[in-house]
Design a protein around this motif. Structure first.
Motif, PDB file in Angstrom:
ATOM      1  N   ASN A   9      -7.544  10.082   1.347  1.00 33.25           N
ATOM      2  CA  ASN A   9      -6.844   9.256   0.347  1.00 33.25           C
ATOM      3  C   ASN A   9      -6.196   8.052   1.000  1.00 33.25           C
ATOM      4  N   TRP A  10      -5.478   8.287   2.114  1.00 29.08           N
ATOM      5  CA  TRP A  10      -4.761   7.193   2.781  1.00 29.08           C
ATOM      6  C   TRP A  10      -5.716   6.302   3.557  1.00 29.08           C
ATOM      7  N   ARG A  11      -6.784   6.899   4.076  1.00 27.94           N
ATOM      8  CA  ARG A  11      -7.767   6.075   4.791  1.00 27.94           C
ATOM      9  C   ARG A  11      -8.417   5.077   3.830  1.00 27.94           C
ATOM     10  N   GLN A  12      -8.699   5.559   2.622  1.00 22.09           N
ATOM     11  CA  GLN A  12      -9.306   4.663   1.631  1.00 22.09           C
ATOM     12  C   GLN A  12      -8.340   3.515   1.316  1.00 22.09           C
ATOM     13  N   ARG A  13      -7.057   3.836   1.239  1.00 21.37           N
ATOM     14  CA  ARG A  13      -6.044   2.810   0.962  1.00 21.37           C
ATOM     15  C   ARG A  13      -5.938   1.838   2.140  1.00 21.37           C
ATOM     16  N   LEU A  14      -6.048   2.386   3.371  1.00 23.15           N
ATOM     17  CA  LEU A  14      -6.021   1.515   4.552  1.00 23.15           C
ATOM     18  C   LEU A  14      -7.243   0.597   4.566  1.00 23.15           C
ATOM     19  N   GLY A  15      -8.375   1.137   4.089  1.00 24.12           N
ATOM     20  CA  GLY A  15      -9.586   0.311   3.978  1.00 24.12           C
ATOM     21  C   GLY A  15      -9.351  -0.879   3.066  1.00 24.12           C
ATOM     22  N   LEU A  16      -8.614  -0.657   1.986  1.00 24.30           N
ATOM     23  CA  LEU A  16      -8.278  -1.749   1.056  1.00 24.30           C
ATOM     24  C   LEU A  16      -7.352  -2.758   1.745  1.00 24.30           C
ATOM     25  N   ALA A  17      -6.358  -2.221   2.449  1.00 23.52           N
ATOM     26  CA  ALA A  17      -5.409  -3.105   3.146  1.00 23.52           C
ATOM     27  C   ALA A  17      -6.143  -3.978   4.152  1.00 23.52           C
ATOM     28  N   ARG A  18      -7.081  -3.371   4.891  1.00 22.10           N
ATOM     29  CA  ARG A  18      -7.819  -4.111   5.918  1.00 22.10           C
ATOM     30  C   ARG A  18      -8.710  -5.185   5.293  1.00 22.10           C
ATOM     31  N   ALA A  19      -9.301  -4.864   4.144  1.00 22.99           N
ATOM     32  CA  ALA A  19     -10.150  -5.867   3.476  1.00 22.99           C
ATOM     33  C   ALA A  19      -9.318  -7.041   2.955  1.00 22.99           C
ATOM     34  N   MET A  20      -8.031  -6.778   2.664  1.00 26.42           N
ATOM     35  CA  MET A  20      -7.166  -7.828   2.105  1.00 26.42           C
ATOM     36  C   MET A  20      -6.548  -8.721   3.177  1.00 26.42           C
ATOM     37  N   MET A  24       0.819  -1.220   0.000  1.00 24.40           N
ATOM     38  CA  MET A  24       0.000   0.000   0.000  1.00 24.40           C
ATOM     39  C   MET A  24       0.852   1.268   0.000  1.00 24.40           C
ATOM     40  N   GLY A  25       2.159   1.104   0.172  1.00 25.13           N
ATOM     41  CA  GLY A  25       3.031   2.272   0.298  1.00 25.13           C
ATOM     42  C   GLY A  25       2.834   2.984   1.625  1.00 25.13           C
ATOM     43  N   MET A  26       2.478   2.212   2.672  1.00 22.47           N
ATOM     44  CA  MET A  26       2.163   2.823   3.967  1.00 22.47           C
ATOM     45  C   MET A  26       3.092   2.350   5.082  1.00 22.47           C
ATOM     46  N   SER A  27       4.238   1.805   4.718  1.00 25.58           N
ATOM     47  CA  SER A  27       5.141   1.260   5.739  1.00 25.58           C
ATOM     48  C   SER A  27       5.563   2.313   6.754  1.00 25.58           C
ATOM     49  N   SER A  28       5.704   3.542   6.310  1.00 25.07           N
ATOM     50  CA  SER A  28       6.166   4.594   7.226  1.00 25.07           C
ATOM     51  C   SER A  28       5.054   5.082   8.152  1.00 25.07           C
TER      52      SER A  28
END
Lengths: 286, 265
Positions: B158-169, B142-146
């Motif tokens: 924007n990042w919350r939506q990406r975190l939502g994807l990470a959580r669903a995966m 997700m490019g969220m390691s930091s």
């Protein structure tokens, strides 16, 4: 089709207007609606409580790594963090209410009733009720706000989408945490207020030794008092947790409605706690 | 995503909806989805197109097991939902991942890392080291390691939506539902989403879902990436072939949702 054409619809202007008195709800109608709404809410609350009870019993040992730390966190928030506040109120209660009662009794020569009055006033009534009210004010309202925000922001649906039981994750830790906290805080409140009451007596130069003071209280206490104290505090905690969780979680809520939900929860929790208190008074009277 | 694959009706049905009617989430008592039949099969990439309020979210909620339909039946991986015991139902439901629209509905008071660890810990998946490695890997994807220890509530949409994807995966679902994923993200993040989903479908990562279902109110980024399309409008459900551009061009709703009002594709 012809039949329809032969009976044209009346315009709104042509319809006879209903009289003013029939549009205004009467007092009995208003009361009736209120009673029906209250019965509906009570029904929902009971259902919510039963669901919480069944989830607590069936899932207590599941997902321990997640749920048990949440219970500990609730004990900290509703118990340990409230120790200074409860201690302060207990000291004031001991000084103001109990201490004055004792000095008044000794002035009229009724010192032998001191123990009984202490048990009735502090152990049976003031201790559990005042502790519950403090926990309600400090933790109950924040519970409604916290859970209401989660509901409004869609986090509860997100939990369900991940297969996480929202009652298990959000309600069970609060019910257990609050119930255990109120039991502990009530015992703490009683001990502090009795100690401060004796301090008041001592400062007033009333001739009563610590041994006599303790003996009077011990003599007035029964085994049922201990049992009822624990039961009452447990139920107060359960009522506060269930009512606040219900108001925050059970129905769809918008952010703007959370403050009124918190007020409703406080009023309902006070009402149910007082009603439960009345049931316990009936037990002691009978 | 692979747009050229034909719709293969012989493949296993992962999710089946039969005569499903769903109540509107905004107007209680009003039905949005009326007696629809729908099957999601392996290797299908579905796009559900429709205007806001057409019933896409309600349909995804039913298909992902979040809500029960008012009438009709739902089957998950060949099993009728109403016949399943709660434990068996949960087992099937965990094979479905849902990314909510409008900021992913992340757990705002938890850190980014805890948002991903919560489902793994709650479902008592063994091997903590493996879970930690998987969460770390997803965050890298997700490019969220930091952002590991940052509170989710402090992230931008924007990042919350990406975190939502990470959580669903995180539970490695077999079907991934994305509810209007580009609805709130800016063009830079939108581009990332499309490239990430392309890589995911091409098998560039360790895990790949069997099927992906995307709801969208803007079809343009998705038409070349899907192999199944359904349009939802006024309670009607119309299935189309996204590669058949002539038919798509003749449909005013597809045109309106793809390139603006009445513009050819």
């Amino acid at each position: 089709m012809e039949a329809i054409q032969s009976f044209p619809e009346k315009n709104e202007e042509e319809l006879p207007s209903s009289p003013e008195w029939s549009r205004r709800p009467s007092l009995s109608m208003l009361m009736g609606r209120k009673i029906i709404r209250s019965i509906g809410t009570l029904h929902e609350l009971i259902a919510f409580s039963l669901i919480t009870l069944s989830v607590t019993l069936l899932k207590f040992n599941r997902s321990k790594a997640v749920v048990h730390p949440l219970i500990r966190s609730q004990i900290y928030l509703a118990g340990i963090r409230l120790v200074p506040l409860v201690g302060m109120v207990a000291v004031m209660t001991g000084f103001i209410v109990v201490g004055q009662l004792i000095s008044l009794f000794s002035m009229v020569g009724a010192s032998r009733y001191t123990g009984l009055v202490m048990v009735v006033a502090v152990v049976r009534e003031l201790g559990p009720l005042m502790t519950a009210m403090m926990v309600l004010a400090r933790v109950g309202t924040s519970t409604v706000i916290e859970l209401g925000t989660k509901r409004a922001m869609g986090e509860v649906e997100a939990l369900e989408a991940l297969g996480i039981d929202s009652i298990h994750y959000l309600v069970v830790p609060r019910v257990l945490g609050l119930a255990l906290s109120i039991i502990s805080l009530t015992i703490y409140f009683i001990l502090i207020s009795l100690a401060s009451a004796y301090l008041f007596v001592f400062m007033q130069d009333i001739p009563m030794k610590p041994g006599a003071f303790i003996n009077q209280i011990a003599g007035a206490l029964h085994v049922s008092d201990f049992l009822m104290l624990v039961l009452k505090s447990f139920f107060f905690g359960t009522i506060i947790a269930v009512v606040t969780c219900y108001e925050g979680l059970a129905r769809p809520i918008r952010l703007g409605e959370i403050s009124s939900a918190a007020t409703r929860a406080v009023m309902k929790a006070i009402l149910f706690c007082v009603l439960l208190d009345a049931v316990f008074i009936l037990y002691w009277m009978v | 995503m692979e747009a050229d694959q034909p719709i293969q009706s012989t493949l296993e049905i992962l999710i089946g909806l039969k005569d499903v009617t769903v109540e509107s989430s905004q107007e209680l008592g009003k039905n949005r989805v009326l007696g629809w039949n729908w099957s999601v099969r392996e290797n299908q990439i579905w796009i559900l197109g429709g205007t806001a309020g057409s019933g896409k979210t309600e349909l995804l909620s039913v298909a992902s097991g979040l809500i029960k339909p008012r009438s009709g039946s739902v089957s998950l991986f060949g099993k009728e939902v109403q016949d399943l015991e709660p434990e068996a139902w949960l087992e099937e439901k965990l094979k479905l991942g849902l990314v909510f629209e409008d900021g992913g509905r992340v757990f705002q008071d938890l850190s980014v890392y805890d948002n991903l660890m919560l489902p793994l810990a709650y479902h008592e998946l063994p091997d903590t080291d493996k879970n930690h490695a998987w969460v770390t890997q997803i965050l890298e994807m997700m490019g969220m390691s930091s952002m590991l220890n940052r509170l989710a509530g402090r992230l931008s949409r924007n990042w919350r939506q990406r975190l939502g994807l990470a959580r669903a995966m995180v539970l490695r679902p077999e079907v991934l539902f994305l509810d209007n994923p580009l609805g709130v993200v800016d063009s830079h993040h939108g581009q990332w989403w499309l490239e990430f989903l392309d890589s995911l479908v091409h098998g560039d990562y360790e895990w790949k879902p069997k099927s992906i279902v995307v709801s969208a109110s803007d079809l343009k980024p998705w038409l070349d990436r899907s192999n199944c399309l359904a349009m939802i409008h006024d309670g009607d459900w119309v299935e189309m072939d996204p590669s058949d551009r002539d038919t798509l061009n003749r449909n005013p709703l597809v045109r309106a949702l793809s390139t603006g009002i009445n513009q050819p594709l």
